[in-house]
Design a protein around this motif. Structure first.
Motif, PDB file in Angstrom:
ATOM      1  N   SER A 183      36.833  47.467  32.101  1.00  0.00           N
ATOM      2  CA  SER A 183      37.483  46.423  32.883  1.00  0.00           C
ATOM      3  C   SER A 183      38.835  46.940  33.389  1.00  0.00           C
ATOM      4  O   SER A 183      39.591  47.541  32.638  1.00  0.00           O
ATOM      5  CB  SER A 183      37.676  45.188  31.998  1.00  0.00           C
ATOM      6  N   GLY A 184      39.117  46.726  34.664  1.00  0.00           N
ATOM      7  CA  GLY A 184      40.384  47.164  35.238  1.00  0.00           C
ATOM      8  C   GLY A 184      40.387  48.606  35.702  1.00  0.00           C
ATOM      9  O   GLY A 184      41.409  49.112  36.167  1.00  0.00           O
TER      10      GLY A 184
ATOM     11  N   GLY B  98      38.955  49.830  38.275  1.00  0.00           N
ATOM     12  CA  GLY B  98      39.001  49.945  39.741  1.00  0.00           C
ATOM     13  C   GLY B  98      37.657  49.806  40.423  1.00  0.00           C
ATOM     14  O   GLY B  98      37.553  50.072  41.630  1.00  0.00           O
ATOM     15  N   LYS B  99      36.643  49.350  39.713  1.00  0.00           N
ATOM     16  CA  LYS B  99      35.293  49.282  40.279  1.00  0.00           C
ATOM     17  C   LYS B  99      35.213  48.327  41.481  1.00  0.00           C
ATOM     18  O   LYS B  99      34.709  48.696  42.544  1.00  0.00           O
ATOM     19  CB  LYS B  99      34.283  48.827  39.199  1.00  0.00           C
ATOM     20  N   SER B 100      35.715  47.104  41.282  1.00  0.00           N
ATOM     21  CA  SER B 100      35.642  46.126  42.378  1.00  0.00           C
ATOM     22  C   SER B 100      36.529  46.564  43.538  1.00  0.00           C
ATOM     23  O   SER B 100      36.161  46.407  44.703  1.00  0.00           O
ATOM     24  CB  SER B 100      36.071  44.739  41.894  1.00  0.00           C
ATOM     25  N   THR B 101      37.673  47.125  43.209  1.00  0.00           N
ATOM     26  CA  THR B 101      38.569  47.623  44.255  1.00  0.00           C
ATOM     27  C   THR B 101      37.842  48.664  45.103  1.00  0.00           C
ATOM     28  O   THR B 101      37.874  48.609  46.340  1.00  0.00           O
ATOM     29  CB  THR B 101      39.825  48.252  43.618  1.00  0.00           C
TER      30      THR B 101
ATOM     31  N   TYR C 298      48.333  48.041  44.429  1.00  0.00           N
ATOM     32  CA  TYR C 298      48.644  46.630  44.654  1.00  0.00           C
ATOM     33  C   TYR C 298      50.102  46.419  44.270  1.00  0.00           C
ATOM     34  O   TYR C 298      50.544  46.886  43.224  1.00  0.00           O
ATOM     35  CB  TYR C 298      47.769  45.729  43.780  1.00  0.00           C
TER      36      TYR C 298
END
Ligand code: ATP
Ligand code: MG
Length: 247
Positions: free
Chosen positions: A42-43, A45-48, A13
């Motif tokens: 958290s952070g 990259g799971k949602s990404t 990003y």
């Protein structure tokens, strides 16, 4: 059969001057009918990763193959069509349309795909039944509890008979009893319908409902764990792996 695959997927990003490396070379494969959980800090990259798997966003580099189609070879329009036909999404904040009833929210993906609701009424009824909301079908989201709203979102995710259901923290905003109901529902759809599910979760107990867990850290897959079916033991193993990531 492999239904979902990433090959050396990278995602950066750009934030003005700063480049964020959200994923740095992820190879990930999901077989048809598998229920896979993705965990990590958290952070990490799971949602990404989930967004790339569902074609909601494209990788900076590498390839995502969804239902046999290499997404990099396709136009945005084609990816959108493949996504609509093959992927059901469940999000943490339900994402229901407030002006529509439960039933209309379930039917929404069909409408967006230009299909007739009438033709699919039986399926809509069956899904409302499956999530235990037949008697709430005319309720608007603000007339439903959080767990009921999430069950609407699950029925909606299934309405197009997607090859794959992707869920990002589907129980993140639910109490543990309601969360368990949702997880049992997902597990049952996998066992009884052969539904393929990829679920991001922070919760070891939630992850223990899956067939296996993939651990992400700093944009990489760093670990895997297969569930044994002994839930208490599986939860302990997951927690042990999570602690190892928290250096
Ligand atoms: N749209 C964006 N623009 C810039 N940076 C982003 C964007 N989305 C995510 N990031 C960054 O990419 C990294 C991975 O984010 P991601 O949302 O995938 O993490 P996550 O593992 O889902 O975290 P969480 O458990 O908190 O939901 C984070 O450092 C985040 O700040
Ligand atoms: Mg996330």
């Amino acid at each position: 059969m492999t239904i979902l695959e990433t090959q050396q997927v990278r995602k950066q990003y750009q934030m003005g001057e700063v480049t964020v490396d959200a994923l740095v070379g992820v190879d990930f494969t999901v077989e048809e009918g598998e229920f896979v959980a993705i965990m990590g800090p958290s952070g990490s990259g799971k949602s990404t990763l989930l967004h790339l798997l569902g074609g909601l966003d494209g990788p900076t580099d590498g390839e995502v193959t969804l239902a046999g189609q290499r997404l990099s070879k396709l136009s945005d329009r084609q990816v959108t069509l493949i996504r609509r036909r093959n992927v059901g999404f469940i999000f943490q904040f339900f994402n229901l349309l407030p002006t529509l009833t439960a039933e209309e929210n379930v039917a929404l993906p069909l409408l967006i795909d230009g299909q007739s609701i009438k033709k699919h009424q039986e399926k809509i009824d069956r899904l409302l039944e499956m999530v235990g909301l037949s008697d709430r079908r005319h309720h608007k989201p603000d007339q439903l509890s959080g767990g009921e709203q999430q069950r609407v979102a699950i029925a909606r995710a299934f309405v197009t008979d997607p090859a794959i259901v992707l869920a990002d923290e589907p129980t993140g905003n639910l109490d543990s009893k309601t969360g368990d109901e949702i997880l049992r529902l997902l597990r049952r759809s996998c066992d009884e319908l052969g539904q393929t599910i990829v679920m991001v979760t922070h919760d070891a107990k939630a992850a223990s409902f899956a067939d296996r867990v993939v651990f992400l850290m700093d944009g990489r897959i760093v670990d895997h764990l297969k569930m044994t079916g002994d839930q208490a033991e599986d939860i302990r193993q997951i927690q042990r792996h999570l602690r190892a990531l928290e250096v």
